[in-house]
Design a protein around this motif. Sequence first.
Motif, PDB file in Angstrom:
ATOM      1  N   SER A  37      -7.695   1.414  10.130  1.00 58.82           N
ATOM      2  CA  SER A  37      -6.513   0.778   9.563  1.00 58.82           C
ATOM      3  C   SER A  37      -5.502   1.828   9.095  1.00 58.82           C
ATOM      4  CB  SER A  37      -6.898  -0.124   8.393  1.00 58.82           C
ATOM      5  OG  SER A  37      -7.504   0.633   7.383  1.00 58.82           O
ATOM      6  N   LYS A  38      -5.952   3.041   8.867  1.00 56.69           N
ATOM      7  CA  LYS A  38      -5.079   4.138   8.450  1.00 56.69           C
ATOM      8  C   LYS A  38      -5.220   5.281   9.441  1.00 56.69           C
ATOM      9  CE  LYS A  38      -5.489   3.362   3.480  1.00 56.69           C
ATOM     10  NZ  LYS A  38      -5.947   3.951   2.227  1.00 56.69           N
ATOM     11  N   ASN A  39      -4.168   6.086   9.509  1.00 59.16           N
ATOM     12  CA  ASN A  39      -4.167   7.279  10.357  1.00 59.16           C
ATOM     13  C   ASN A  39      -4.427   6.962  11.824  1.00 59.16           C
ATOM     14  OD1 ASN A  39      -3.774   8.810   7.982  1.00 59.16           O
ATOM     15  ND2 ASN A  39      -5.973   8.827   7.631  1.00 59.16           N
ATOM     16  N   THR A  40      -3.863   5.852  12.287  1.00 61.17           N
ATOM     17  CA  THR A  40      -4.006   5.488  13.684  1.00 61.17           C
ATOM     18  C   THR A  40      -3.124   6.395  14.536  1.00 61.17           C
ATOM     19  OG1 THR A  40      -2.206   3.889  13.566  1.00 61.17           O
ATOM     20  CG2 THR A  40      -4.451   3.066  13.096  1.00 61.17           C
ATOM     21  N   SER A  41      -3.355   6.416  15.819  1.00 63.34           N
ATOM     22  CA  SER A  41      -2.558   7.248  16.715  1.00 63.34           C
ATOM     23  C   SER A  41      -1.068   6.896  16.649  1.00 63.34           C
ATOM     24  CB  SER A  41      -3.097   7.112  18.142  1.00 63.34           C
ATOM     25  OG  SER A  41      -2.333   7.854  19.029  1.00 63.34           O
ATOM     26  N   PRO A  42      -0.683   5.614  16.701  1.00 68.22           N
ATOM     27  CA  PRO A  42       0.748   5.306  16.570  1.00 68.22           C
ATOM     28  C   PRO A  42       1.323   5.764  15.225  1.00 68.22           C
ATOM     29  CG  PRO A  42      -0.425   3.405  17.438  1.00 68.22           C
ATOM     30  CD  PRO A  42      -1.456   4.414  17.030  1.00 68.22           C
ATOM     31  N   GLU A  43       0.559   5.576  14.158  1.00 63.45           N
ATOM     32  CA  GLU A  43       1.033   6.002  12.841  1.00 63.45           C
ATOM     33  C   GLU A  43       1.223   7.516  12.805  1.00 63.45           C
ATOM     34  OE1 GLU A  43      -0.610   6.327   8.311  1.00 63.45           O
ATOM     35  OE2 GLU A  43      -1.304   4.610   9.473  1.00 63.45           O
ATOM     36  N   MET A  44       0.304   8.256  13.369  1.00 61.84           N
ATOM     37  CA  MET A  44       0.400   9.714  13.369  1.00 61.84           C
ATOM     38  C   MET A  44       1.630  10.185  14.151  1.00 61.84           C
ATOM     39  SD  MET A  44      -2.015  10.553  11.419  1.00 61.84           S
ATOM     40  CE  MET A  44      -2.304  12.292  11.604  1.00 61.84           C
ATOM     41  N   LYS A  45       1.950   9.498  15.258  1.00 61.37           N
ATOM     42  CA  LYS A  45       3.132   9.863  16.038  1.00 61.37           C
ATOM     43  C   LYS A  45       4.405   9.634  15.231  1.00 61.37           C
ATOM     44  CE  LYS A  45       1.047   9.107  20.518  1.00 61.37           C
ATOM     45  NZ  LYS A  45       0.998   8.299  21.739  1.00 61.37           N
ATOM     46  N   VAL A  46       4.469   8.517  14.523  1.00 58.41           N
ATOM     47  CA  VAL A  46       5.650   8.222  13.699  1.00 58.41           C
ATOM     48  C   VAL A  46       5.748   9.227  12.560  1.00 58.41           C
ATOM     49  CG1 VAL A  46       6.728   6.539  12.159  1.00 58.41           C
ATOM     50  CG2 VAL A  46       5.734   5.793  14.325  1.00 58.41           C
ATOM     51  N   ARG A  47       4.642   9.517  11.921  1.00 55.95           N
ATOM     52  CA  ARG A  47       4.650  10.487  10.822  1.00 55.95           C
ATOM     53  C   ARG A  47       5.138  11.841  11.300  1.00 55.95           C
ATOM     54  NH1 ARG A  47      -1.211   9.239   8.217  1.00 55.95           N
ATOM     55  NH2 ARG A  47      -1.148  11.475   7.834  1.00 55.95           N
ATOM     56  N   SER A  48       4.678  12.269  12.459  1.00 54.97           N
ATOM     57  CA  SER A  48       5.092  13.546  13.020  1.00 54.97           C
ATOM     58  C   SER A  48       6.593  13.553  13.308  1.00 54.97           C
ATOM     59  CB  SER A  48       4.300  13.817  14.305  1.00 54.97           C
ATOM     60  OG  SER A  48       4.762  14.976  14.931  1.00 54.97           O
ATOM     61  N   LEU A  49       7.087  12.500  13.898  1.00 52.68           N
ATOM     62  CA  LEU A  49       8.507  12.397  14.213  1.00 52.68           C
ATOM     63  C   LEU A  49       9.354  12.425  12.945  1.00 52.68           C
ATOM     64  CD1 LEU A  49      10.318  10.385  16.801  1.00 52.68           C
ATOM     65  CD2 LEU A  49      10.823   9.799  14.447  1.00 52.68           C
ATOM     66  N   VAL A  50       8.970  11.637  11.951  1.00 52.34           N
ATOM     67  CA  VAL A  50       9.728  11.560  10.696  1.00 52.34           C
ATOM     68  C   VAL A  50       9.730  12.920  10.002  1.00 52.34           C
ATOM     69  CG1 VAL A  50       9.772  10.511   8.399  1.00 52.34           C
ATOM     70  CG2 VAL A  50       9.380   9.079  10.407  1.00 52.34           C
ATOM     71  N   HIS A  51       8.600  13.589   9.986  1.00 50.36           N
ATOM     72  CA  HIS A  51       8.504  14.916   9.361  1.00 50.36           C
ATOM     73  C   HIS A  51       9.360  15.919  10.121  1.00 50.36           C
ATOM     74  CE1 HIS A  51       6.666  18.708   8.003  1.00 50.36           C
ATOM     75  NE2 HIS A  51       6.440  18.030   6.890  1.00 50.36           N
ATOM     76  N   ARG A  52       9.304  15.867  11.448  1.00 43.66           N
ATOM     77  CA  ARG A  52      10.096  16.766  12.286  1.00 43.66           C
ATOM     78  C   ARG A  52      11.600  16.571  12.046  1.00 43.66           C
ATOM     79  NH1 ARG A  52       7.937  15.414  16.786  1.00 43.66           N
ATOM     80  NH2 ARG A  52       9.581  14.066  17.570  1.00 43.66           N
ATOM     81  N   LEU A  53      11.995  15.339  11.728  1.00 44.20           N
ATOM     82  CA  LEU A  53      13.396  15.052  11.432  1.00 44.20           C
ATOM     83  C   LEU A  53      13.812  15.551  10.039  1.00 44.20           C
ATOM     84  CD1 LEU A  53      13.669  11.434  12.894  1.00 44.20           C
ATOM     85  CD2 LEU A  53      14.730  13.518  13.813  1.00 44.20           C
ATOM     86  N   GLY A  54      12.848  16.017   9.251  1.00 45.82           N
ATOM     87  CA  GLY A  54      13.154  16.603   7.951  1.00 45.82           C
ATOM     88  C   GLY A  54      12.973  15.674   6.767  1.00 45.82           C
ATOM     89  N   TYR A  55      12.437  14.493   6.997  1.00 47.61           N
ATOM     90  CA  TYR A  55      12.220  13.546   5.898  1.00 47.61           C
ATOM     91  C   TYR A  55      10.823  13.725   5.325  1.00 47.61           C
ATOM     92  CZ  TYR A  55      16.320  11.259   7.837  1.00 47.61           C
ATOM     93  OH  TYR A  55      17.582  10.983   8.301  1.00 47.61           O
ATOM     94  N   ARG A  56      10.722  13.556   4.027  1.00 49.64           N
ATOM     95  CA  ARG A  56       9.419  13.611   3.358  1.00 49.64           C
ATOM     96  C   ARG A  56       9.112  12.230   2.820  1.00 49.64           C
ATOM     97  NH1 ARG A  56       9.840  16.919   6.388  1.00 49.64           N
ATOM     98  NH2 ARG A  56       9.796  19.161   6.098  1.00 49.64           N
ATOM     99  N   TYR A  57       7.849  11.899   2.782  1.00 47.71           N
ATOM    100  CA  TYR A  57       7.445  10.529   2.481  1.00 47.71           C
ATOM    101  C   TYR A  57       6.113  10.501   1.761  1.00 47.71           C
ATOM    102  CZ  TYR A  57       5.072  11.807   6.782  1.00 47.71           C
ATOM    103  OH  TYR A  57       4.351  12.495   7.728  1.00 47.71           O
ATOM    104  N   ARG A  58       5.765   9.332   1.249  1.00 55.54           N
ATOM    105  CA  ARG A  58       4.461   9.082   0.630  1.00 55.54           C
ATOM    106  C   ARG A  58       3.664   8.238   1.612  1.00 55.54           C
ATOM    107  NH1 ARG A  58       3.659  12.209  -3.342  1.00 55.54           N
ATOM    108  NH2 ARG A  58       2.319  10.740  -4.399  1.00 55.54           N
ATOM    109  N   LEU A  59       2.382   8.531   1.721  1.00 54.38           N
ATOM    110  CA  LEU A  59       1.511   7.779   2.631  1.00 54.38           C
ATOM    111  C   LEU A  59       0.826   6.630   1.914  1.00 54.38           C
ATOM    112  CD1 LEU A  59      -0.302  10.594   4.623  1.00 54.38           C
ATOM    113  CD2 LEU A  59       1.456   9.030   5.441  1.00 54.38           C
ATOM    114  N   HIS A  60       0.764   5.485   2.588  1.00 57.42           N
ATOM    115  CA  HIS A  60       0.004   4.329   2.108  1.00 57.42           C
ATOM    116  C   HIS A  60       0.270   4.085   0.620  1.00 57.42           C
ATOM    117  CE1 HIS A  60      -1.760   4.919   5.987  1.00 57.42           C
ATOM    118  NE2 HIS A  60      -2.180   6.108   5.636  1.00 57.42           N
TER     119      HIS A  60
END
Length: 135
Positions: free
Chosen positions: A18-41
Amino acid sequence: MDRLSKKRRSEIMSRIRSKNTSPEMKVRSLVHRLGYRYRLHYEKLPGKPDLAFPIRKKVIFVHGCFWHSHEGCSKGRLPKSNLEFWEPKIANNKKRDNETIEKIKSSGWKTLIIWQCELKNTEYLEKRVVDFLES
Protein backbone atom coordinates in the motif's frame (compact mmCIF):
# COMPACT_ATOMS: atom_id res chain seq x y z
CA MET A 1 -14.49 -19.40 -9.60
CA ASP A 2 -10.91 -18.20 -9.42
CA ARG A 3 -8.60 -19.78 -11.99
CA LEU A 4 -5.73 -19.82 -9.48
CA SER A 5 -5.48 -22.01 -6.42
CA LYS A 6 -6.08 -20.36 -3.04
CA LYS A 7 -2.41 -20.79 -2.16
CA ARG A 8 -1.17 -19.19 -5.40
CA ARG A 9 -3.67 -16.33 -5.14
CA SER A 10 -2.56 -15.73 -1.55
CA GLU A 11 1.10 -15.59 -2.63
CA ILE A 12 0.31 -13.04 -5.33
CA MET A 13 -1.86 -10.87 -3.08
CA SER A 14 0.72 -10.89 -0.27
CA ARG A 15 3.16 -9.05 -2.54
CA ILE A 16 0.85 -6.08 -3.05
CA ARG A 17 1.94 -3.06 -1.04
CA SER A 18 0.00 0.00 0.00
CA LYS A 19 3.05 2.26 0.42
CA ASN A 20 6.17 2.75 -1.66
CA THR A 21 4.63 1.21 -4.75
CA SER A 22 6.40 1.50 -8.09
CA PRO A 23 4.03 4.22 -9.40
CA GLU A 24 4.40 6.15 -6.14
CA MET A 25 8.20 5.93 -6.31
CA LYS A 26 8.18 7.26 -9.89
CA VAL A 27 6.05 10.25 -8.87
CA ARG A 28 8.21 10.92 -5.82
CA SER A 29 11.34 10.85 -7.97
CA LEU A 30 9.84 13.22 -10.52
CA VAL A 31 8.59 15.67 -7.87
CA HIS A 32 11.97 15.65 -6.11
CA ARG A 33 13.80 16.12 -9.42
CA LEU A 34 11.61 19.17 -10.08
CA GLY A 35 12.92 20.65 -6.81
CA TYR A 36 9.87 20.22 -4.59
CA ARG A 37 10.11 18.80 -1.09
CA TYR A 38 7.27 16.94 0.52
CA ARG A 39 6.09 14.84 3.45
CA LEU A 40 5.35 11.16 2.89
CA HIS A 41 2.10 9.51 3.98
CA TYR A 42 1.10 12.59 5.94
CA GLU A 43 -0.70 11.30 9.03
CA LYS A 44 -2.20 14.68 9.95
CA LEU A 45 -4.65 14.39 7.04
CA PRO A 46 -7.33 11.78 6.34
CA GLY A 47 -6.22 8.96 4.07
CA LYS A 48 -2.52 9.67 4.68
CA PRO A 49 -1.84 11.22 1.25
CA ASP A 50 1.15 9.81 -0.64
CA LEU A 51 2.81 13.23 -0.93
CA ALA A 52 1.90 16.29 1.12
CA PHE A 53 3.13 19.84 0.76
CA PRO A 54 2.06 21.40 4.09
CA ILE A 55 3.24 24.95 3.35
CA ARG A 56 1.29 24.95 0.07
CA LYS A 57 -1.65 23.04 1.62
CA LYS A 58 -1.65 20.60 -1.29
CA VAL A 59 -1.51 16.81 -1.53
CA ILE A 60 -0.91 14.27 -4.27
CA PHE A 61 -2.45 10.81 -4.31
CA VAL A 62 -0.94 8.20 -6.62
CA HIS A 63 -3.67 5.73 -7.56
CA GLY A 64 -3.28 2.33 -9.14
CA CYS A 65 -5.77 2.05 -11.99
CA PHE A 66 -7.06 -1.37 -10.89
CA TRP A 67 -7.36 -0.75 -7.15
CA HIS A 68 -9.10 2.60 -7.54
CA SER A 69 -11.14 1.68 -10.65
CA HIS A 70 -9.85 4.24 -13.13
CA GLU A 71 -12.75 4.78 -15.50
CA GLY A 72 -11.87 4.57 -19.18
CA CYS A 73 -8.58 2.80 -18.49
CA SER A 74 -7.95 -0.78 -19.57
CA LYS A 75 -6.22 -1.49 -16.24
CA GLY A 76 -9.22 -0.21 -14.32
CA ARG A 77 -11.54 -3.09 -15.25
CA LEU A 78 -12.78 -5.68 -12.79
CA PRO A 79 -11.48 -9.22 -13.17
CA LYS A 80 -13.83 -11.76 -14.73
CA SER A 81 -13.57 -14.22 -11.87
CA ASN A 82 -14.62 -13.90 -8.23
CA LEU A 83 -16.84 -10.87 -8.86
CA GLU A 84 -18.69 -11.33 -5.56
CA PHE A 85 -15.40 -10.40 -3.88
CA TRP A 86 -14.05 -7.76 -6.28
CA GLU A 87 -17.14 -5.63 -6.92
CA PRO A 88 -17.70 -4.60 -3.27
CA LYS A 89 -13.94 -4.35 -2.66
CA ILE A 90 -13.35 -1.87 -5.49
CA ALA A 91 -16.62 -0.01 -4.78
CA ASN A 92 -15.52 0.49 -1.15
CA ASN A 93 -12.12 1.75 -2.33
CA LYS A 94 -13.82 4.34 -4.57
CA LYS A 95 -16.21 5.39 -1.82
CA ARG A 96 -13.37 5.77 0.69
CA ASP A 97 -11.33 7.77 -1.86
CA ASN A 98 -14.22 10.19 -2.44
CA GLU A 99 -14.84 10.63 1.30
CA THR A 100 -11.14 11.22 1.96
CA ILE A 101 -10.84 13.82 -0.78
CA GLU A 102 -13.93 15.65 0.47
CA LYS A 103 -12.53 15.76 4.02
CA ILE A 104 -9.19 17.08 2.77
CA LYS A 105 -10.86 19.72 0.60
CA SER A 106 -13.09 20.83 3.46
CA SER A 107 -9.91 21.40 5.50
CA GLY A 108 -8.78 23.94 2.92
CA TRP A 109 -6.29 21.69 1.12
CA LYS A 110 -6.14 21.02 -2.62
CA THR A 111 -5.73 17.54 -4.07
CA LEU A 112 -4.25 16.04 -7.22
CA ILE A 113 -4.76 12.44 -8.24
CA ILE A 114 -2.14 10.89 -10.49
CA TRP A 115 -3.18 7.61 -12.09
CA GLN A 116 -0.77 4.76 -12.74
CA CYS A 117 -1.45 4.90 -16.50
CA GLU A 118 -0.43 8.59 -16.63
CA LEU A 119 3.15 7.78 -15.67
CA LYS A 120 4.05 6.87 -19.26
CA ASN A 121 3.97 10.49 -20.46
CA THR A 122 6.65 12.18 -18.35
CA GLU A 123 6.40 15.60 -20.02
CA TYR A 124 2.64 15.76 -19.43
CA LEU A 125 3.07 14.58 -15.85
CA GLU A 126 5.76 17.17 -15.11
CA LYS A 127 3.56 19.96 -16.47
CA ARG A 128 0.58 18.72 -14.48
CA VAL A 129 2.56 18.57 -11.21
CA VAL A 130 4.16 22.01 -11.70
CA ASP A 131 0.81 23.58 -12.66
CA PHE A 132 -0.80 22.05 -9.57
CA LEU A 133 1.93 23.04 -7.12
CA GLU A 134 2.45 26.55 -8.52
CA SER A 135 -1.23 27.52 -8.86
